[in-house]
Scaffold this motif. Structure first.
Motif, PDB file in Angstrom:
ATOM      1  N   PRO A 144       0.525  97.069  43.597  1.00 19.73           N
ATOM      2  CA  PRO A 144       0.106  98.054  43.810  1.00 19.73           C
ATOM      3  C   PRO A 144      -0.978  98.728  44.651  1.00 19.73           C
ATOM      4  N   GLY A 145      -1.565  98.794  45.478  1.00 16.37           N
ATOM      5  CA  GLY A 145      -2.704  99.638  46.099  1.00 16.37           C
ATOM      6  C   GLY A 145      -3.015  99.841  47.761  1.00 16.37           C
ATOM      7  N   SER A 146      -3.994  99.734  48.279  1.00 18.50           N
ATOM      8  CA  SER A 146      -4.354  99.456  49.901  1.00 18.50           C
ATOM      9  C   SER A 146      -5.120  99.416  50.509  1.00 18.50           C
ATOM     10  N   TYR A 147      -5.508  99.071  51.807  1.00 19.17           N
ATOM     11  CA  TYR A 147      -6.453  98.846  52.157  1.00 19.17           C
ATOM     12  C   TYR A 147      -6.572  99.236  53.690  1.00 19.17           C
ATOM     13  N   GLU A 148      -6.772 100.428  53.973  1.00 21.46           N
ATOM     14  CA  GLU A 148      -7.002 100.682  55.100  1.00 21.46           C
ATOM     15  C   GLU A 148      -8.848 100.877  55.891  1.00 21.46           C
ATOM     16  N   ARG A 149      -8.016 101.083  57.357  1.00 21.06           N
ATOM     17  CA  ARG A 149      -9.297 101.089  58.582  1.00 21.06           C
ATOM     18  C   ARG A 149      -9.577 102.791  58.349  1.00 21.06           C
ATOM     19  N   MET A 175      -9.543 109.639  52.837  1.00 25.08           N
ATOM     20  CA  MET A 175      -9.321 109.982  51.520  1.00 25.08           C
ATOM     21  C   MET A 175      -7.991 109.032  51.185  1.00 25.08           C
ATOM     22  N   ALA A 176      -8.295 109.019  49.848  1.00 22.15           N
ATOM     23  CA  ALA A 176      -6.816 107.320  49.739  1.00 22.15           C
ATOM     24  C   ALA A 176      -5.717 107.629  49.757  1.00 22.15           C
ATOM     25  N   ASP A 177      -5.014 107.428  50.269  1.00 21.49           N
ATOM     26  CA  ASP A 177      -3.691 107.742  49.805  1.00 21.49           C
ATOM     27  C   ASP A 177      -3.163 108.195  48.715  1.00 21.49           C
ATOM     28  N   PRO A 178      -2.878 109.801  48.042  1.00 17.88           N
ATOM     29  CA  PRO A 178      -2.734 109.810  46.396  1.00 17.88           C
ATOM     30  C   PRO A 178      -1.399 109.098  45.990  1.00 17.88           C
ATOM     31  N   GLN A 179      -0.070 108.874  47.040  1.00 20.75           N
ATOM     32  CA  GLN A 179       0.866 108.400  46.706  1.00 20.75           C
ATOM     33  C   GLN A 179       1.201 107.024  46.622  1.00 20.75           C
ATOM     34  N   THR A 180      -0.244 106.623  47.038  1.00 21.74           N
ATOM     35  CA  THR A 180      -0.146 104.976  47.031  1.00 21.74           C
ATOM     36  C   THR A 180      -0.411 104.349  45.735  1.00 21.74           C
ATOM     37  N   ALA A 181       0.503 103.990  44.606  1.00 21.52           N
ATOM     38  CA  ALA A 181      -0.672 103.161  43.600  1.00 21.52           C
ATOM     39  C   ALA A 181      -1.423 102.301  43.380  1.00 21.52           C
ATOM     40  N   GLY A 182      -2.423 102.544  41.773  1.00 20.89           N
ATOM     41  CA  GLY A 182      -2.992 101.100  42.497  1.00 20.89           C
ATOM     42  C   GLY A 182      -4.540 101.227  43.008  1.00 20.89           C
ATOM     43  N   PRO A 183      -5.505 100.144  42.912  1.00 26.09           N
ATOM     44  CA  PRO A 183      -6.957 100.545  43.562  1.00 26.09           C
ATOM     45  C   PRO A 183      -6.936 100.242  45.094  1.00 26.09           C
ATOM     46  N   HIS A 184      -7.370 101.345  45.760  1.00 26.87           N
ATOM     47  CA  HIS A 184      -7.387 101.792  46.584  1.00 26.87           C
ATOM     48  C   HIS A 184      -9.164 100.999  47.832  1.00 26.87           C
ATOM     49  N   ALA A 185      -8.846 100.996  48.416  1.00 28.06           N
ATOM     50  CA  ALA A 185     -10.094 100.188  49.231  1.00 28.06           C
ATOM     51  C   ALA A 185      -9.957 100.082  50.648  1.00 28.06           C
ATOM     52  N   PHE A 186     -10.918 100.320  51.524  1.00 25.99           N
ATOM     53  CA  PHE A 186     -11.466 100.149  52.996  1.00 25.99           C
ATOM     54  C   PHE A 186     -12.113  99.893  53.650  1.00 25.99           C
ATOM     55  N   VAL A 187     -12.012  99.636  55.704  1.00 27.14           N
ATOM     56  CA  VAL A 187     -12.857  99.433  56.096  1.00 27.14           C
ATOM     57  C   VAL A 187     -13.680  99.914  56.423  1.00 27.14           C
ATOM     58  N   CYS A 188     -14.704 100.255  57.258  1.00 27.88           N
ATOM     59  CA  CYS A 188     -15.536 101.404  58.157  1.00 27.88           C
ATOM     60  C   CYS A 188     -15.815 100.797  58.874  1.00 27.88           C
ATOM     61  N   GLY A 189     -16.394 101.567  60.332  1.00 23.45           N
ATOM     62  CA  GLY A 189     -17.128 100.987  61.438  1.00 23.45           C
ATOM     63  C   GLY A 189     -16.153 102.207  62.522  1.00 23.45           C
ATOM     64  N   HIS A 190     -17.152 101.687  63.756  1.00 25.35           N
ATOM     65  CA  HIS A 190     -16.952 102.870  64.690  1.00 25.35           C
ATOM     66  C   HIS A 190     -17.437 102.044  66.070  1.00 25.35           C
ATOM     67  N   PRO A 191     -16.487 101.234  66.979  1.00 28.28           N
ATOM     68  CA  PRO A 191     -15.328 102.099  66.820  1.00 28.28           C
ATOM     69  C   PRO A 191     -14.528 100.621  65.427  1.00 28.28           C
ATOM     70  N   ILE A 192     -13.314 100.821  65.135  1.00 34.29           N
ATOM     71  CA  ILE A 192     -12.209  99.828  64.129  1.00 34.29           C
ATOM     72  C   ILE A 192     -10.868  99.834  63.946  1.00 34.29           C
ATOM     73  N   ALA A 193     -10.517 100.193  65.776  1.00 32.21           N
ATOM     74  CA  ALA A 193      -9.141  99.739  65.269  1.00 32.21           C
ATOM     75  C   ALA A 193      -9.007  98.330  65.696  1.00 32.21           C
ATOM     76  N   HIS A 194     -10.148  97.486  66.239  1.00 25.75           N
ATOM     77  CA  HIS A 194     -10.244  96.152  65.991  1.00 25.75           C
ATOM     78  C   HIS A 194     -10.267  95.577  64.932  1.00 25.75           C
ATOM     79  N   SER A 195     -10.545  95.900  63.790  1.00 25.91           N
ATOM     80  CA  SER A 195     -10.905  94.580  63.093  1.00 25.91           C
ATOM     81  C   SER A 195      -8.908  94.185  62.201  1.00 25.91           C
TER      82      SER A 195
END
Length: 283
Positions: A37-42, A1-21
């Motif tokens: 103000p936004g976020s992008y997460e693995r 889930m996107a962090d509700p404490q972070t304002a702005g749009p939220h996006a991600f990269v997903c894979g398996h494994p993903i730590a190397h991205s």
């Protein structure tokens, strides 16, 4: 889930494994540059969990995201709408919403072409290319070449059947060849591109003789770890123009960022240095 404490749009990269991205490095840099103000997460998503994950991304607060291995073909089948590049390549690497519809696109071909436009713009004058490899990356490169007007795309793979499958997908102007045909194929090539994992850190080397290539030929390698592959080093020693693999990674990220965050970002020397520093640390 996107962090509700972070304002702005939220996006991600997903894979398996993903730590190397490195995608969070790229998008994090652009978010900072544009003061968005936004976020992008693995997010590590196992194959069995991918469909329910995809069905829940809107509820989780995401505007969209990137898809990497092993989920690109699954995403292709699960989205409600696909762009032309995704249809041709048969894989999705970028997700976004149009209303309630989850859409999927593929930006790899765009990323490759944009990098060549920046690094060797005369590549569009060519008409004959030799493509090494017949996997998912090769599909994106072949699509980019055909879009750029290449009329003779020679697909070379150790398993000839896989190369033949690509000729059936991409049709006229493509041909399938075994590795032993390379000397003849290279003699009239305007562009040579390695789409295989050969030469990548931890993989077997890519060993081919480049003497048959014409002096005007461009040699491109989509591998970016190491940045200067043996193939590129040999090509440079021969005085040929070379294009490394990092720029494709950077350029392919831009369309997704614009869809999620509303700004078309630039691929700059600062971004390249930012990602190179991480590659140098082996992170």
């Amino acid at each position: 889930m996107a962090d509700p404490q972070t304002a702005g749009p939220h996006a991600f990269v997903c894979g398996h494994p993903i730590a190397h991205s490195r995608s969070p490095l790229i998008h994090g840099h652009w978010l900072a540059v544009h003061q968005i103000p936004g976020s992008y997460e693995r997010i590590d998503v196992a194959p069995l969990d991918f469909e329910p994950f995809l069905r829940g991304i809107a509820e989780a607060g995401f505007a969209g995201g990137n898809v990497t291995l092993p989920h690109k073909e699954a995403a292709f089948h699960l989205v409600g709408r696909r762009d032309t590049a995704a249809e041709m390549i048969g894989a999705v690497n970028t997700l976004w919403f149009e209303g309630a519809t989850l859409c999927g696109g593929n930006t790899d071909a765009y990323g490759y072409a944009a990098h060549l436009d920046a690094s060797a713009p005369h590549w569009r004058n060519g008409r004959t290319a030799v493509v090494l490899g017949a996997g998912g990356a090769a599909r994106a490169i072949i699509h980019a070449l055909q879009e750029a007007g290449y009329k003779d795309v020679r697909i070379v793979n150790r398993t000839l059947d896989r190369a033949t499958e690509l000729t059936l997908r991409f049709g006229g102007g493509t041909s399938a060849h075994g590795w032993q045909e390379l000397p003849v194929l290279l003699a009239s090539a305007d562009l040579l591109v390695n789409t295989s994992a050969l030469g990548m850190t931890g993989k077997p080397p890519l060993e081919i003789a480049l003497e048959p290539l014409p002096d005007h030929a461009i040699v491109s390698d989509i591998v970016y770890a190491p940045l200067r592959t043996d193939l590129l080093a040999v090509a440079e020693a021969r005085g040929l123009a070379t294009v490394d693999g990092l720029g494709m990674l950077l350029h392919q990220a831009a369309p997704g960022f614009e869809r999620w965050f509303g700004v078309r970002p630039a691929v700059t020397d600062a971004l390249r240095s930012h990602v190179l520093a991480d590659l140098g640390n082996g992170a």
